[in-house]
Design a protein around this motif. Structure first.
Motif, mmCIF file in Angstrom:
data_model
loop_
_atom_site.group_PDB
_atom_site.id
_atom_site.type_symbol
_atom_site.label_atom_id
_atom_site.label_comp_id
_atom_site.label_asym_id
_atom_site.label_seq_id
_atom_site.Cartn_x
_atom_site.Cartn_y
_atom_site.Cartn_z
ATOM 1 N N GLU A 67 1.226 99.118 131.702
ATOM 2 C CA GLU A 67 2.343 99.586 130.880
ATOM 3 C C GLU A 67 1.978 99.270 129.445
ATOM 4 N N THR A 68 2.095 100.252 128.585
ATOM 5 C CA THR A 68 1.750 100.054 127.194
ATOM 6 C C THR A 68 2.641 100.917 126.310
ATOM 7 N N SER A 69 2.686 100.548 125.049
ATOM 8 C CA SER A 69 3.459 101.281 124.057
ATOM 9 C C SER A 69 2.522 101.596 122.897
ATOM 10 N N LEU A 70 2.612 102.808 122.381
ATOM 11 C CA LEU A 70 1.724 103.251 121.313
ATOM 12 C C LEU A 70 2.559 103.848 120.181
ATOM 13 N N ASP A 71 2.252 103.475 118.960
ATOM 14 C CA ASP A 71 2.967 103.975 117.792
ATOM 15 C C ASP A 71 2.205 105.161 117.215
ATOM 16 N N LEU A 72 2.773 106.376 117.329
ATOM 17 C CA LEU A 72 2.145 107.590 116.805
ATOM 18 C C LEU A 72 2.984 108.227 115.703
ATOM 19 N N HIS A 73 3.765 107.420 114.981
ATOM 20 C CA HIS A 73 4.678 107.977 113.972
ATOM 21 C C HIS A 73 3.949 108.648 112.814
ATOM 22 N N CYS A 96 6.142 115.047 111.322
ATOM 23 C CA CYS A 96 5.819 113.885 112.157
ATOM 24 C C CYS A 96 6.950 113.706 113.178
ATOM 25 N N PRO A 97 6.881 114.395 114.325
ATOM 26 C CA PRO A 97 7.991 114.388 115.271
ATOM 27 C C PRO A 97 8.087 113.147 116.150
ATOM 28 N N VAL A 98 7.056 112.298 116.156
ATOM 29 C CA VAL A 98 7.039 111.141 117.048
ATOM 30 C C VAL A 98 7.428 109.902 116.247
ATOM 31 N N THR A 99 8.730 109.651 116.127
ATOM 32 C CA THR A 99 9.196 108.503 115.358
ATOM 33 C C THR A 99 9.450 107.295 116.253
ATOM 34 N N GLU A 100 9.577 107.508 117.546
ATOM 35 C CA GLU A 100 9.784 106.418 118.490
ATOM 36 C C GLU A 100 8.475 106.110 119.208
ATOM 37 N N PRO A 101 8.331 104.905 119.765
ATOM 38 C CA PRO A 101 7.089 104.565 120.467
ATOM 39 C C PRO A 101 6.849 105.471 121.677
ATOM 40 N N VAL A 102 5.576 105.712 121.955
ATOM 41 C CA VAL A 102 5.165 106.458 123.142
ATOM 42 C C VAL A 102 4.904 105.422 124.224
ATOM 43 N N ILE A 103 5.626 105.522 125.340
ATOM 44 C CA ILE A 103 5.526 104.556 126.433
ATOM 45 C C ILE A 103 4.698 105.165 127.554
ATOM 46 N N ALA A 104 3.717 104.414 128.042
ATOM 47 C CA ALA A 104 2.878 104.863 129.154
ATOM 48 C C ALA A 104 2.942 103.822 130.263
ATOM 49 N N VAL A 122 3.477 109.444 130.529
ATOM 50 C CA VAL A 122 3.620 109.175 129.100
ATOM 51 C C VAL A 122 4.935 109.802 128.676
ATOM 52 N N LYS A 123 5.799 109.028 128.004
ATOM 53 C CA LYS A 123 7.084 109.600 127.582
ATOM 54 C C LYS A 123 7.516 109.049 126.234
ATOM 55 N N THR A 124 8.279 109.865 125.538
ATOM 56 C CA THR A 124 8.866 109.496 124.255
ATOM 57 C C THR A 124 9.976 110.495 123.919
#
Length: 167
Positions: A19-25, A33-41, A58-60
């Motif tokens: 389980e990981t979280s990725l910041d793609l903001h 830049c549509p990904v303002t929340e963390p991407v959770i995998a 993968v969800k956000t």
């Protein structure tokens, strides 16, 4: 984040969850830049007869402006992870975007999640799949209802319309 897989490499049937979280903001897509929340995998890596198979999700939540109707929207997205992890990349594996090389028996989760997310994103950001967009004549949002524009006549019948207008 590196995921250590050394304990399952020689053990068919063994599983390692992740389980990981990725910041793609900062990722720009279509000028925004549509990904303002963390991407959770989340998921797992399973040794299946010596082949390391990664599966998961993968969800956000996307925050963007629709490319068809220009309305601001918030939409949850979820993409499957289905990848193969190999110790060495052969020349054939370079062409497959779902094959990733291990680094010292570790998988680079940031690289994998980033690749899965980008490769699964739609080419257009839409508020919903069946967005009707804007009227070409008056600019009304067709998702809210039909516009008041008069339909353009078929140019093949223009001569007949002139006859009707003259009568």
């Amino acid at each position: 984040m590196l995921l250590d897989l050394s304990r399952i490499i020689g053990c068919p049937g063994a599983v390692v969850p992740f389980e990981t979280s990725l910041d793609l903001h900062t990722m720009t897509f279509g000028g925004s830049c549509p990904v303002t929340e963390p991407v959770i995998a989340t998921g797992q890596v399973r040794n299946t007869a010596g082949v390391l198979e990664m599966t998961g999700i993968v969800k956000t939540t996307l925050h963007g402006v629709c490319d068809r109707c220009t309305s601001a929207f918030t939409r949850e997205v979820q993409y499957p992870i289905e990848a193969v992890l190999v110790p060495n990349l052969d020349s054939d594996d370079f062409e497959n975007p779902w094959v990733f090389e291990l680094e010292h028996d570790c998988a680079d989760l940031d690289d994998i999640v980033n690749s899965v997310f980008v490769l699964n994103m739609d080419s257009k950001l839409l508020c919903k799949q069946d967005c009707k967009g804007l009227c070409f004549g008056c600019g009304a949002n067709l998702n809210l209802g039909p516009c008041c524009c008069k339909p353009e006549p078929d140019p093949r019948f223009a001569a007949l319309q002139q006859l009707l207008d003259n009568m």
